[in-house]
Design an enzyme around this catalytic site. Structure first.
Site, PDB file in Angstrom:
ATOM      1  N   HIS A 116      -9.584   0.847   4.529  1.00 17.84           N
ATOM      2  CA  HIS A 116      -8.217   0.948   5.420  1.00 17.84           C
ATOM      3  C   HIS A 116      -8.747   2.123   6.517  1.00 17.84           C
ATOM      4  CE1 HIS A 116      -4.210   2.471   6.094  1.00 17.84           C
ATOM      5  NE2 HIS A 116      -3.981   1.434   5.553  1.00 17.84           N
TER       6      HIS A 116
ATOM      7  N   GLY B 119       4.597   1.940   4.658  1.00 20.61           N
ATOM      8  CA  GLY B 119       6.131   2.389   4.687  1.00 20.61           C
ATOM      9  C   GLY B 119       7.097   1.742   3.949  1.00 20.61           C
TER      10      GLY B 119
ATOM     11  N   GLU C  69      -5.500  -5.055  10.544  1.00 17.24           N
ATOM     12  CA  GLU C  69      -4.793  -3.796  10.734  1.00 17.24           C
ATOM     13  C   GLU C  69      -5.011  -3.002  11.911  1.00 17.24           C
ATOM     14  OE1 GLU C  69      -2.193  -2.843   6.770  1.00 17.24           O
ATOM     15  OE2 GLU C  69      -4.007  -1.772   7.238  1.00 17.24           O
TER      16      GLU C  69
ATOM     17  N   GLY D  59       1.952   2.435  10.678  1.00 14.02           N
ATOM     18  CA  GLY D  59       2.593   3.659  10.721  1.00 14.02           C
ATOM     19  C   GLY D  59       3.191   4.311  11.686  1.00 14.02           C
TER      20      GLY D  59
ATOM     21  N   ASN E 279       0.971  -1.233   0.078  1.00  6.92           N
ATOM     22  CA  ASN E 279       0.077   0.081  -0.054  1.00  6.92           C
ATOM     23  C   ASN E 279       0.859   1.272  -0.141  1.00  6.92           C
ATOM     24  OD1 ASN E 279      -1.879   2.014   0.338  1.00  6.92           O
ATOM     25  ND2 ASN E 279      -2.196   1.638   2.722  1.00  6.92           N
ATOM     26  N   TRP E 280       1.026   1.896  -1.030  1.00  2.00           N
ATOM     27  CA  TRP E 280       1.764   2.957  -1.136  1.00  2.00           C
ATOM     28  C   TRP E 280       1.411   4.306  -0.624  1.00  2.00           C
ATOM     29  CZ3 TRP E 280       4.533   2.046  -6.669  1.00  2.00           C
ATOM     30  CH2 TRP E 280       5.411   0.904  -6.654  1.00  2.00           C
ATOM     31  N   LYS E 281       0.008   4.113  -0.374  1.00  2.00           N
ATOM     32  CA  LYS E 281      -0.576   5.394  -0.069  1.00  2.00           C
ATOM     33  C   LYS E 281      -0.244   6.656  -0.782  1.00  2.00           C
ATOM     34  CE  LYS E 281      -0.045   3.201   4.680  1.00  2.00           C
ATOM     35  NZ  LYS E 281      -0.343   3.358   5.988  1.00  2.00           N
TER      36      LYS E 281
ATOM     37  N   SER F 252       3.355  -1.606  10.543  1.00  2.00           N
ATOM     38  CA  SER F 252       4.807  -1.494  10.667  1.00  2.00           C
ATOM     39  C   SER F 252       5.477  -2.915  10.403  1.00  2.00           C
ATOM     40  CB  SER F 252       5.024  -1.300  12.315  1.00  2.00           C
ATOM     41  OG  SER F 252       4.270   0.149  12.558  1.00  2.00           O
TER      42      SER F 252
HETATM   43  P1  PGA Z   1       2.663   0.322   7.470  1.00  2.00           P
HETATM   44  O1  PGA Z   1       1.156   0.494   6.904  1.00  2.00           O
HETATM   45  O2  PGA Z   1       3.150  -0.540   6.965  1.00  2.00           O
HETATM   46  O3  PGA Z   1       3.486   1.775   6.922  1.00  2.00           O
HETATM   47  O4  PGA Z   1       2.453   0.449   9.176  1.00  2.00           O
HETATM   48  C1  PGA Z   1       0.382  -0.456   6.749  1.00  2.00           C
HETATM   49  C2  PGA Z   1      -0.768  -0.269   5.980  1.00  2.00           C
HETATM   50  O5  PGA Z   1      -1.342   1.110   6.085  1.00  2.00           O
HETATM   51  O6  PGA Z   1      -1.497  -0.775   5.177  1.00  2.00           O
END
Ligand code: PGA
Length: 243
Positions: A90, A226, A161, A167, A7-9, A204
């Protein structure tokens, strides 16, 4: 089969996203691993072209199929562009953009109608944990999204999640993830009569902890934010998953 969902957001510029897609295209992956990338909307068609339709997902979809919905992109439009998966519910959509369980449900239906595989994301907040409400929160999210939902033969993916782990650099322990995965599997099988559910964990994840989740034998894949967005953290992570 192991699943790696990235997930590159909104981390990349167009240039950064397309450059990383080019690098990914040139790496070989194990046949036992399904990798799917969720870039920003501007880079999504480039991803479809370079990586192929089965490897690309949308970060969000609108529940309406078409019409006067300024700023929205429907599951149908993503499908037409060659996108195969979509994240639904999400935590950043729920907690930053105020997406409700009812909207999540409509998005699940929209994806199924459009032939896009939805990845249902669920997770409790830190406050839920403090109030001893993890199960309550997950149940509410799961039930609103899935009760009487006709999956039309689509695979069901549920990503656990925890909001407090996304994050933050503070992942949920593999042991708790394993317990929650068992709980989700049981709920889905008992309550919704869906016998195959793929469970993902996200929050994370990085190259040094990813194996500890797979080695519990309780999850089918990971949803990574991330650490999937930069070449220096993505490729070592892929190496770990590909084994
Ligand atoms: P993260 O995000 O790996 O940066 O914690 C996970 C996600 O939002 O799917």
């Amino acid at each position: 089969m192991k699943y790696f969902f990235a997930n590159w957001k909104m981390y990349h510029t167009y240039k950064e996203a397309t450059a990383l897609i080019d690098e990914i295209k040139n790496t070989s992956t194990n046949d036992d691993v399904t990798s799917v990338y969720f870039p920003n909307d501007l880079a999504i068609m480039y991803a479809v072209k370079q990586l192929g339709s089965p490897h690309v997902g949308a970060q969000n979809v609108a529940w309406a199929p078409a019409g006067a919905y300024t700023g929205a992109t429907s599951a149908f439009l993503y499908r037409e562009a060659g996108v195969s998966y979509a994240l639904v519910g999400h935590s950043e959509r729920r907690y930053i953009f105020g997406e409700t369980n009812d909207a999540v449900r409509k998005k699940m239906e929209a994806c199924i109608d459009a032939d896009v595989v939805p990845i249902l994301c669920i997770g409790e907040t830190k406050e839920d944990i403090d109030d001893d409400k993890r199960e309550y929160r997950l149940k509410k999210q799961l039930y609103t999204a899935l009760e009487d939902l006709d999956m039309q033969g689509k695979e069901l993916f549920v990503a656990y999640e925890p909001v407090w782990a996304v994050g933050t650099g503070e992942p949920c322990s593999p042991q708790i993830v394993a317990e929650v995965a068992d709980w989700i599997r049981a709920q889905v099988q008992e309550e919704f009569d869906t016998h195959v559910v793929k469970i993902l964990y996200g929050g994370s994840i990085h190259k040094d902890n990813v194996s500890s989740y797979f080695s519990t034998g309780k999850i089918d894949g990971v949803l990574v934010g991330g650490a999937s967005t930069k070449k220096h953290s993505l490729f070592p992570l892929l190496q770990q998953i590909n084994g």
